[in-house]
Design a protein around this motif. Structure first.
Motif, short mmCIF file in Angstrom:
data_model
loop_
_atom_site.label_atom_id
_atom_site.label_comp_id
_atom_site.label_asym_id
_atom_site.label_seq_id
_atom_site.Cartn_x
_atom_site.Cartn_y
_atom_site.Cartn_z
N SER A 23 89.15 -20.26 74.83
CA SER A 23 90.06 -21.02 73.71
C SER A 23 91.11 -19.89 73.54
O SER A 23 91.22 -18.61 73.97
N VAL A 24 92.37 -20.47 73.04
CA VAL A 24 93.56 -19.61 72.78
C VAL A 24 93.93 -20.04 71.21
O VAL A 24 94.14 -20.97 70.85
N PHE A 33 98.27 -13.72 74.40
CA PHE A 33 97.72 -14.76 73.50
C PHE A 33 96.17 -13.91 73.33
O PHE A 33 95.41 -13.17 73.87
N THR A 34 95.86 -14.20 71.75
CA THR A 34 94.53 -13.92 71.28
C THR A 34 93.67 -14.92 71.94
O THR A 34 93.69 -16.37 71.73
N SER A 35 92.78 -14.65 72.74
CA SER A 35 92.15 -15.75 73.60
C SER A 35 90.50 -15.25 73.56
O SER A 35 90.03 -13.84 73.42
N ARG A 36 89.57 -16.26 73.70
CA ARG A 36 88.27 -15.83 73.77
C ARG A 36 87.61 -16.73 74.95
O ARG A 36 88.03 -17.84 75.25
#
Lengths: 434, 132
Positions: free
Chosen positions: B7-8, B64-67
């Motif tokens: 997810s971003v 990017f803030t991603s997980r």
């Protein structure tokens, strides 16, 4: 109009003598009654006996906003609780409000200073004053109220808000003097326009405006649109509230009530006194305050002083408009906002990196200032569920509201949306700079 | 079956999805399924990637803030009522709350579709779907 010529036109030598007498009394009083000051004197190696001339003031310790926080709520008080008849408050640096207790004597002094303030701008007992400063903890509402009653004019205590009713009362009760923040004055103008009311056609002739920064341009706007003369005022909760200084009708600087407040200008970095004419941080010592006298309060406001007699006849020194802040405090809708408060909220809400930007929108001519806080979303708080992200946003907003005392919009942004600068990050921008 | 989803976080602005896709294209990572959820201010792009680990690292490197999360994936018959009977009803009957889901069709053109599910109780949901 000069309400109290004896003090307002006192030759400066006499004024200085009066200040010295009062200073000596206050210094001894806080030394004896306020443990915080006794300790601070000890650390500086001074006693009340060291104060023999006004120049000895520099030997005394400063009081900062932080000292108010550290001594919250009553640590700086110099009288027993039963002598306190009222408490006002404003937002402090890190969530704790500034507490301002008053004795009956303080309330009387304040009313008199406010009556002088109103008279200086040209108010008389024949005036009808609509007081649209907030009534309550904020010092603006009650400060003006008591001053107006002391002067003998009619007060309409509308407080802020309910703008349409304000316009209605202003017409029907033939208000001649309006007291409010400059941003609220613009709201009044706009609402009047919507209602088809031309404020220039009303009896309104005078306004007392302050409690937030405003420019000469904004004054011209307000004056033209309302058909009034707008007088600039200055005050601080820590000192007394409004009444510290006010313009006379010549509008060439705000006369400081020097019989009650002893002022200095210092270099904000070194803390050393600098000459009156130069710009520096304003430092105020209260000379007559009873409940909570304050020695050498660092206002963080950058001003310059002019001790020359004014055309109006007053000998009281004049201070310039506040040209800046020696810290990064903001005043939004009359409320003090410190970036450090916002930082503390972000740190409290687990995991949010304090990469943030405070965006102030003062450009909208007809609306009050808007505060928006941009927060970069770190991986620690990022969730794949919208619900959780919205919860985060809500929690941040609620925390901000309770700590800042005004509502801020929270905007979650991608990392690196907020420009990084070398060294100290720029934390506050005006919308127009984006 | 559990599957890795990347997810971003994106601001709701033109060109943000494009930037993500460019990163993946450059690394030659193909996307098997994608869903975008949005609010007025921001959105979350969720993807099932051919190579989720490389995808995550590449997106992070691009700022990017991603997980990455393990979520459920289930095979459903590609017929009317397929999703209802195989997934939605059994989970609802068991009191499992669905947070989001999106579907995709496997490339080979068979009669199966895939659905990706985020639920409040992954263990329970997995058992129910296995039992079917």
């Amino acid at each position: 109009m000069i309400r109290d010529p004896e003090h307002e036109k006192m030759p400066r030598r006499e004024l200085e003598q009066l200040q010295l007498e009062r200073l000596k009394v206050k210094v001894r009083e806080v030394y004896e009654k306020v443990p915080y000051y006794r300790q601070a004197f000890k650390e500086k190696g001074v006693t009340p006996d060291h104060v023999q001339t006004l120049a000895d003031l520099v030997k005394l310790p400063f009081t900062s906003k932080l000292d108010f926080r550290d001594n919250y709520p009553f640590g700086l008080m110099a009288v027993p609780h039963e002598q306190v008849v009222r408490i006002h408050s404003s937002s402090g640096t890190t969530g704790k409000p500034i507490i301002a207790p008053y004795t009956q004597g303080d309330i009387d002094t304040w009313a008199e200073i406010m009556a002088r303030t109103l008279a200086a701008g040209g108010t008389t007992k024949y005036d009808v004053m609509q007081n649209a400063y907030g009534y309550g903890l904020f010092t603006g509402g009650l400060g003006f109220h008591y001053g107006a009653e002391r002067l003998g004019c009619t007060v309409i205590p509308t407080s802020g808000g309910n703008t349409k009713r304000q316009i209605l009362l202003l017409q029907d009760l033939e208000t001649t003097v309006i007291t409010c923040t400059p941003s609220y004055a613009l709201i009044l103008c706009e609402t009047a326009l919507d209602m088809g009311v031309d404020l220039r056609e009303t009896k309104l002739r005078l306004g007392f405006m302050g409690a937030e920064p405003w420019s000469e341009q904004m004054r011209k706007d307000v004056e033209e649109r309302m058909g009034i003369s707008a007088i600039n005022i200055y005050g601080l909760t820590e000192i007394i509230g409004p009444g510290v200084s006010v313009e006379c009708t010549h509008k060439c600087g705000m006369h400081i009530a020097e019989d009650h407040f002893l002022v200095e200008i210092i270099n904000p970095k070194s803390g050393e006194q600098i000459p009156y004419g130069e710009e520096g941080e304003l430092v105020i010592t209260t000379l007559t305050k009873e409940a909570q006298p304050v020695l050498r309060f660092r206002t963080r406001d950058i001003v310059s002083l002019n001790p020359e007699p004014c055309e109006c006849g007053r000998t009281l020194a004049r201070m310039s408009r506040v040209t800046g802040r020696s810290d990064d405090m903001l005043i939004v809708r009359g409320v003090n906002v410190f970036p450090s408060q916002i930082e503390s909220v972000l740190l409290d809400v687990e995991g949010v990196e304090p990469h943030y930007l405070i965006v102030v929108d003062r450009q909208h001519q007809f609306k009050s200032d808007e505060l928006e806080v941009w927060i970069e979303v770190s991986e620690a708080v990022f969730s794949d569920e919208i619900q959780k992200m919205e919860d985060l946003e809500k929690r941040l907003r609620a925390e901000m509201d309770s700590v800042l005392g005004i509502s801020a919009r929270i905007k979650l942004v991608e990392p690196r949306t907020i420009a990084r600068t070398e060294g100290k990050a720029k934390r506050v921008v005006d919308r127009s700079e984006l | 079956m559990r599957i890795q989803q990347v997810s971003v976080f994106v601001e709701n602005q033109p060109g943000r999805l494009e930037s993500i896709l460019e990163v993946l294209e450059e690394k030659k990572i193909s996307i098997r399924a994608l869903s975008v959820s949005d609010t007025a201010e921001f959105g979350i792009v969720r993807m099932i990637l051919e190579d989720p680990e490389l995808g995550l690292v590449s997106l992070r490197d691009a700022g990017f803030t991603s997980r990455m999360d393990w979520i459920l994936s289930a095979e459903i018959p590609d017929v009317p009522g397929g999703l209802l009977k195989t997934v939605a009803k059994p989970l609802a009957d068991a009191g499992v709350n669905l947070k989001y889901c999106y579907a995709y069709i496997e490339q080979t053109g068979g009669d199966k579709a895939m659905v990706v599910l985020k639920v409040d109780d992954i263990e329970k949901a997995e058992q129910i779907l296995k039992a079917l």
